[in-house]
Scaffold this active site. Structure first.
Site, PDB file in Angstrom:
ATOM      1  N   ASP A  35      10.291   1.646  19.909  1.00 22.65           N
ATOM      2  CA  ASP A  35       9.142   0.763  19.685  1.00 22.65           C
ATOM      3  C   ASP A  35       9.486  -0.709  19.891  1.00 22.65           C
ATOM      4  O   ASP A  35       9.342  -1.535  18.975  1.00 22.65           O
ATOM      5  CB  ASP A  35       8.603   0.972  18.252  1.00 22.65           C
ATOM      6  N   GLU A 197      -1.577   5.647  21.799  1.00 23.81           N
ATOM      7  CA  GLU A 197      -1.147   4.816  20.668  1.00 23.81           C
ATOM      8  C   GLU A 197      -0.364   3.626  21.213  1.00 23.81           C
ATOM      9  O   GLU A 197      -0.271   3.430  22.433  1.00 23.81           O
ATOM     10  CB  GLU A 197      -0.264   5.620  19.706  1.00 23.81           C
ATOM     11  N   GLU A 320      29.920 -13.009  20.395  1.00 27.41           N
ATOM     12  CA  GLU A 320      30.016 -11.905  19.437  1.00 27.41           C
ATOM     13  C   GLU A 320      30.365 -10.616  20.194  1.00 27.41           C
ATOM     14  O   GLU A 320      29.824 -10.366  21.275  1.00 27.41           O
ATOM     15  CB  GLU A 320      28.696 -11.724  18.698  1.00 27.41           C
ATOM     16  N   GLU A 322      29.417  -7.818  19.593  1.00 26.90           N
ATOM     17  CA  GLU A 322      28.204  -6.988  19.676  1.00 26.90           C
ATOM     18  C   GLU A 322      27.206  -7.543  20.690  1.00 26.90           C
ATOM     19  O   GLU A 322      26.023  -7.234  20.643  1.00 26.90           O
ATOM     20  CB  GLU A 322      27.565  -6.803  18.299  1.00 26.90           C
ATOM     21  N   ASP A 447      35.304  -8.480  16.199  1.00 22.84           N
ATOM     22  CA  ASP A 447      34.224  -9.368  15.766  1.00 22.84           C
ATOM     23  C   ASP A 447      33.728 -10.291  16.877  1.00 22.84           C
ATOM     24  O   ASP A 447      32.535 -10.444  17.074  1.00 22.84           O
ATOM     25  CB  ASP A 447      34.697 -10.212  14.582  1.00 22.84           C
TER      26      ASP A 447
END
Ligand code: FUB
Length: 453
Positions: A35, A197, A320, A322, A447
């Site tokens: 979504d 939807e 980062e 991530e 990290d």
């Protein structure tokens, strides 16, 4: 001889496996996301998503996640920005369905549907990252058992509209405070053909567009157009065809730096590990192109490589871990337990932070379009060692040239973060960068990284 043959067969199977894997088809590879609700703010795309838990069988959705990007190919995970716990009045903790976040006058409004007739709530924050708070203490919309999938469009005259619902579209005018509404909730004659939807409404060149999950099941992304925000809506076709690769779908559409993008979701990540069906979806995205007459070009499915990168990534700032265009094997983790995480280099305790974890031999992170300019001398990686290992920094391909090898010692202490660095071989200009992890298992947590000139 027999042994060599067997090894060759295994190698061929392994190579076939690598070749068959999509490179960057879903844009988020460390979690199951669904979504997509993109928001453009301050030259950044903030992508709010639902979150299918890794062990979900059916819908197991407890919180909402945020990712952000400035280049449309590398996405940084921010973590969970809100959950059902932010609403005192919601009677369950599983039901964090499709949200949308809208900015108005410097405030950020996150519209959150809770299925089963519980209603649509709204959370408000001063930044796109939160913290989000519930100003009402009750549902903003509690109209029927179909109060799901809210989308908001603010028209040029300042009037905001909210649309939602399955299998009909409901709509209402929101007040300027964005947390109350005026007038009746409308339903009749606003549902376009082939609507299921997940409406997403926007305005372009004086016309109103509604994209939606179209036909069920499988669902593609269809769209309709109107001359008014209140309809009638005329179905115009499919932006993304319904396909065996998906089952449900849910559009999110934005313009960013002069190009349009359509987001949706599929089961492509799940299908890499099983052909069984579970509600574990993944967000996809691609460029969306308007024709001269205002209609939208159709695409059969998302492209494997995704859209072109907007600009490049600067490796001389802290990045980062991530932040990635794709990864294999690794997961991310937000540390909220009191582990006493400690920055060894600075001699200070570390606040809660998100990092890459579950790093084992052969796992990797791909960061696309990294601009080394005239070159880099060293690279550093901030990690918390477990058994230790190596980070091979490769360019252009997973098996491309190694430009640096960072050795990470093992550690007996958990939670100690430390920078390890290595010299960088000759590299300049723009390259895709692969951080390839080598060692045994449970190598370290990761990290951030940074190149130095
Ligand atoms: O993610 C839960 C529900 O599935 C959404 O509300 C629908 O749009 C469908 O994607």
């Amino acid at each position: 001889m027999k042994k060599v043959l067997i090894i060759n067969i295994f190698m061929a199977i392994a190579l076939l496996g690598v070749a068959q894997k999509p490179m960057t088809l879903p844009i988020i590879s460390t979690k199951y996301t669904a979504d997509p609700a993109p928001l453009v703010y301050n030259d950044t795309v903030f992508l709010y998503t639902s979150h299918d838990e890794d062990d979900a069988m059916g819908f197991k959705m407890l919180d909402w996640l945020l990712y952000y990007s400035t280049d449309m190919v590398n996405w940084t995970e921010y973590g969970a920005v809100a959950s059902l716990k932010d609403f005192d009045w919601v009677p369950y903790d599983n039901g964090a369905w499709a949200v949308q976040c809208i900015e108005r006058n410097g405030k950020f409004y996150l519209y959150c549907p809770m299925p089963g007739g519980v209603g649509i709530g709204v959370l408000v924050a001063d930044t796109p990252y939160g913290p989000f708070k519930d100003p009402l203490g009750k549902a903003l919309i509690k109209n029927s058992n179909h109060d799901i999938d809210p989308t908001i469009m603010i028209d040029d005259d300042g009037q905001a509209y909210m649309y939602w619902g399955n299998p009909k579209v409901y709509w209402v005018k929101l007040n300027e405070d964005m947390i109350s509404y005026s007038g009746e909730i409308m339903q009749d004659a606003t549902t376009p053909a082939k609507y299921q939807e997940g409406p997403w409404v926007w305005k372009h060149d004086g016309m109103y567009y509604m994209a939606y999950a179209s036909t069920c099941c499988p669902e593609g992304i269809g769209y309709a157009m109107s001359t008014k925000p209140t309809g009638a809506w005329e179905y115009k076709g499919m932006i993304v065809d319904a396909s065996e690769k998906t089952r449900g779908n849910h559009p999110g559409i934005i313009e960013f730096k002069g190009k349009w993008y359509c987001f949706g979701h599929s089961y492509d990540l799940l299908k890499q590990i099983t052909d069984k069906f579970y509600e574990r979806r993944s967000v996809d995205m691609d460029e969306m192109v308007f024709n001269a007459d205002g209609t939208i070009q159709n695409r059969a499915y998302w492209s494997v490589e995704g859209p072109a990168q907007v600009g490049t990534l600067n490796p001389f700032n802290r990045v980062e871990a991530e932040t990635m265009a794709w990864s294999e094997g690794v997961k991310t983790h937000f540390e909220t337990e009191w582990t006493g995480d400690f920055d060894w280099d600075r001699g200070t305790k570390i606040d809660d932070h998100l990092f890459v974890t579950s790093i084992n031999n052969g796992d990797y992170i791909l960061v696309r379009g990294v601009d080394f300019g005239s070159g880099a001398k060293t690279v550093e990686a901030n990690v918390s060692p477990i058994y230790g290992g190596k980070i091979e920094v490769r360019v252009d391909r997973l098996d491309g040239p190694v430009i640096a090898t960072i050795n990470v010692d093992s550690s007996r202490e958990a939670g100690y973060w430390k920078s390890f660095s290595a010299p960088v071989d000759d590299v300049n200009g723009v390259h895709d960068v692969y951080f390839v992890f080598k060692g045994d298992k449970d190598l370290f947590n990761f990290d951030w990284w940074k190149f130095n000139r």
